[in-house]
Scaffold this active site. Structure first.
Site, short mmCIF file in Angstrom:
data_model
loop_
_atom_site.label_atom_id
_atom_site.label_comp_id
_atom_site.label_asym_id
_atom_site.label_seq_id
_atom_site.Cartn_x
_atom_site.Cartn_y
_atom_site.Cartn_z
N ASP A 1 0.79 -1.21 -0.06
CA ASP A 1 0.10 -0.07 -0.10
C ASP A 1 0.85 1.26 -0.16
O ASP A 1 0.35 2.50 -0.28
CB ASP A 1 -1.00 0.20 1.27
CG ASP A 1 -0.25 -0.11 2.65
OD1 ASP A 1 1.00 -0.23 2.62
OD2 ASP A 1 -1.00 0.05 3.70
N TYR B 1 11.93 3.05 -1.02
CA TYR B 1 11.38 1.80 -1.21
C TYR B 1 10.11 1.65 -1.79
O TYR B 1 10.20 0.83 -2.89
CB TYR B 1 11.43 1.29 0.30
CG TYR B 1 10.23 -0.06 0.37
CD1 TYR B 1 10.51 -1.28 -0.14
CD2 TYR B 1 9.04 0.27 0.85
CE1 TYR B 1 9.54 -2.29 -0.11
CE2 TYR B 1 7.80 -0.79 1.13
CZ TYR B 1 8.42 -1.97 0.56
OH TYR B 1 7.68 -3.15 0.57
N1 LIG Z 1 6.14 -7.00 5.25
C1 LIG Z 1 5.03 -6.19 5.19
O1 LIG Z 1 4.46 -5.64 6.03
C2 LIG Z 1 4.65 -5.90 3.90
C3 LIG Z 1 3.44 -5.46 3.27
C4 LIG Z 1 2.94 -5.53 2.01
C5 LIG Z 1 3.88 -5.72 1.06
N2 LIG Z 1 4.95 -6.31 1.38
C6 LIG Z 1 5.62 -7.08 0.29
O2 LIG Z 1 5.86 -8.47 0.12
C7 LIG Z 1 6.94 -8.93 -0.14
C8 LIG Z 1 7.83 -9.75 1.12
O3 LIG Z 1 8.04 -9.00 2.04
P1 LIG Z 1 8.77 -9.53 3.35
O4 LIG Z 1 8.34 -8.69 4.55
O5 LIG Z 1 8.39 -11.06 3.47
O6 LIG Z 1 10.29 -9.12 3.00
P2 LIG Z 1 11.36 -9.90 3.42
O7 LIG Z 1 12.51 -8.70 3.57
O8 LIG Z 1 11.45 -10.47 4.86
O9 LIG Z 1 12.03 -11.09 2.26
C9 LIG Z 1 12.21 -10.76 1.20
C10 LIG Z 1 12.81 -12.05 0.54
O10 LIG Z 1 13.31 -11.55 -0.99
C11 LIG Z 1 14.72 -12.17 -0.95
N3 LIG Z 1 15.18 -11.50 -2.07
C12 LIG Z 1 15.62 -10.12 -2.17
N4 LIG Z 1 16.03 -9.65 -3.32
C13 LIG Z 1 16.04 -10.74 -3.93
C14 LIG Z 1 16.52 -11.12 -5.45
N5 LIG Z 1 17.00 -10.07 -6.21
N6 LIG Z 1 16.17 -12.23 -5.99
C15 LIG Z 1 15.73 -13.42 -5.27
N7 LIG Z 1 15.43 -13.06 -4.05
C16 LIG Z 1 15.64 -11.85 -3.31
C17 LIG Z 1 15.44 -12.20 0.25
O11 LIG Z 1 16.36 -12.95 0.23
C18 LIG Z 1 14.07 -12.40 1.25
O12 LIG Z 1 14.05 -13.96 1.44
C19 LIG Z 1 7.82 -7.73 -0.54
O13 LIG Z 1 7.47 -7.43 -2.01
C20 LIG Z 1 7.11 -6.50 0.15
O14 LIG Z 1 7.25 -5.29 -0.62
C21 LIG Z 1 5.46 -6.44 2.61
#
Ligand SMILES: NC(=O)c1ccc[n+]([C@@H]2O[C@H](COP(=O)([O-])OP(=O)(O)OC[C@H]3O[C@@H](n4cnc5c(N)ncnc54)[C@H](O)[C@@H]3O)[C@@H](O)[C@H]2O)c1
Length: 351
Positions: free
Chosen positions: A127, A153
Site C-alpha cells: 500500500d 522503497y
Molecule cells: N512486510 C510487510 O509488512 C509487507 C506489506 C505489504 C507488502 N509487502 C511485500 O511483500 C513482499 C515480501 O515482504 P517480506 O516482509 O516478506 O520481505 P523480507 O525482506 O522478509 O523478504 C524478502 C525476501 O526476498 C529475497 N530477495 C531479495 N532480493 C532478491 C532477489 N534479487 N532475488 C531473489 N530473492 C531476493 C530475500 O532473500 C528474502 O528472502 C515484498 O515484496 C514486500 O514489498 C510486505
C-alpha cells in the site's frame, strides 16, 4: 499447480509456502531466493524435507536462471515476494539494490513469464506505493488511488507495479498485482518494528518511537495475507490490482503500548526519537474488491490483540531463531547500524 515462489525465504514468503504446502497436498513449490540478509532458510525448516518443496538459490534479476528454473520445473504459476523491503535502509543505506530488485527484478520475471507462457503471475506489492493519507482525512486507499510514493522503497516497488501494468497492456502477460498493508506474525526479520520492539524490551532496553508516535498503519496478520494470495493465484483477474487489508488502523504509539501491555511493562520504556525523513502519516486500505471475491481476514480488528499476543509469544518462545539469525547476519546488521549512525550524524550537522 507447479508454483514458483520468488523470495520465499523471507517473512511473508515463508509463511505463504508453509500455508500452501499444508493446504494443497498435490501442489509442487519451488522457492527461488537470493538469500540476502533478509532471506533465512531456517524459516522453512518445517517443510525442507517435504517432497513437494524445493529450494533453488537465485536472483530475480538473472533472466537466464529464471528461464532455467521455470523450464526445469514446468512452472505454470509464479508469485513474487522477492524485494528489498526495509524502508530505513532505503533512506539511510542507499537504494540501488531496491531499484534493481523491486523494479528491474519484476521486469525480468515478467519477461520470463511471457517467454515461457506461464498461466498466471501474482506480484506482491504494498500500500506504500499510494503515498500517504492525513490523519483527519475521511478516505482510504482504493485500487484507483493514484500511485504517488514518498520514499525510495515504495518508489522502487511502484516501478515494478507499473511494469506489470505495461506488460499486461502491451504483451497480454497474465499478471495480477496486490497492494497489502503492514503485516505482523512469526518469522519476521528483527529489524522490522514489531519483532524489533519485542527483542529490545526482552533485553531490558527502551523502544524508540519516531516523532509523536501518531503515524497510523493498517495491520494485517501474515496468514490472512497468505490466504488472500492463495485466492489471487486461483481467481485473481489478470490486469487487475487488488488491495489487501484488515480494517485495523493503529497509531505506532497504540501498537507500542499494546506490546508493552502484553509484556507487562510500563510506558517508561518508550523513548521518543527524531522522526524518520519522509515518514508517511497514515495508510488505510479499502479491501472491498478482494472481499467481493470471498476473502475475509480471520484476524479482524477485534482479534488484533489476540494476534499480537500470539506473535509476541512466538518471539518469546523462539529466541534461538533470532540469536542464530543475528550470528549468521552479524556483518550485515553491523554495516547497516554504522550507516544509520553516519547518516544520522550527517543529518544533525546539516540542520
Ligand atoms: N512486510 C510487510 O509488512 C509487507 C506489506 C505489504 C507488502 N509487502 C511485500 O511483500 C513482499 C515480501 O515482504 P517480506 O516482509 O516478506 O520481505 P523480507 O525482506 O522478509 O523478504 C524478502 C525476501 O526476498 C529475497 N530477495 C531479495 N532480493 C532478491 C532477489 N534479487 N532475488 C531473489 N530473492 C531476493 C530475500 O532473500 C528474502 O528472502 C515484498 O515484496 C514486500 O514489498 C510486505
Amino acid at each position: 499447480m507447479n508454483l514458483l515462489v520468488c523470495g520465499g525465504a523471507g517473512f511473508i514468503g515463508s509463511n505463504f509456502i508453509r500455508y500452501m504446502l499444508k493446504k494443497y497436498s498435490d501442489y509442487k513449490i519451488v522457492n527461488f531466493d537470493k538469500l540476502t540478509y533478509a532471506g533465512n532458510l531456517d524459516n522453512l525448516k518445517e517443510v525442507e524435507n517435504n517432497p513437494n518443496y524445493k529450494f533453488v538459490q537465485g536472483d530475480i534479476t538473472d533472466l537466464d536462471k529464471l528461464n532455467e528454473v521455470i523450464q526445469e520445473n514446468k512452472t505454470d504459476h509464479v508469485i513474487n515476494f522477492a524485494a528489498e523491503t526495509h524502508v530505513d535502509r532505503s533512506i539511510h543505506g542507499g537504494c540501488k539494490d531496491f531499484v534493481l530488485t523491486n523494479t528491474l527484478g519484476v521486469q525480468m520475471i515478467l519477461d520470463a513469464v511471457k517467454f515461457n507462457n506461464v498461466q498466471k503471475f501474482v506480484n506482491v506489492s504494498t500500500d506504500e506505493v499510494y503515498g500517504a493519507l492525513e490523519l483527519d482525512e475521511d478516505r482510504e486507499f482504493t485500487e484507483s488511488t493514484p500511485i504517488w510514493p514518498n520514499m525510495p522503497y515504495a518508489a522502487a516497488k511502484a516501478g515494478g507495479d507499473l511494469m506489470c501494468n505495461a506488460y499486461f497492456v502491451t504483451h497480454k502477460v497474465p499478471v495480477v498485482v496486490t497492494h497489502c498493508s503492514n503485516n505482523y506474525g512469526s518469522f519476521q526479520f528483527p529489524e522490522k518494528v514489531i519483532p524489533f520492539f519485542i527483542f529490545k524490551l526482552l533485553k531490558g532496553e527502551k523502544v524508540p518511537v519516531y516523532g509523536d508516535g501518531l503515524n497510523v498503519r493498517d495491520w494485517i496478520h501474515v496468514m490472512d495475507h497468505a490466504k488472500a494470495l492463495d485466492l489471487m493465484l486461483h481467481v485473481g483477474v489478470p490486469g487487475e490490482v487488488y488491495n489487501v487489508g484488515a480494517d485495523n488502523e493503529r497509531s505506532n504509539l497504540e501498537l507500542t503500548k499494546m506490546i508493552l501491555n502484553i509484556l507487562g511493562l510500563g510506558e517508561d520504556r518508550i523513548e521518543y526519537v527524531t522522526d524518520r525523513p519522509g515518514h508517511d502519516r497514515r495508510y488505510a486500505i479499502d479491501a472491498a474488491k478482494i472481499k467481493s471475491l470471498g476473502w475475509t481476514p480471520d484476524y479482524t480488528q477485534e482479534k488484533f490483540e489476540q494476534g499480537l499476543r500470539e506473535t509476541v509469544e512466538w518471539y518469546q518462545n523462539n529466541t534461538e531463531w533470532v540469536e542464530k539469525l543475528r550470528t549468521k547476519k552479524k556483518d550485515e546488521m553491523n554495516k547497516f547500524q554504522e550507516n544509520l549512525v553516519r547518516s544520522d550524524e550527517k543529518m544533525k550537522s546539516a540542520t
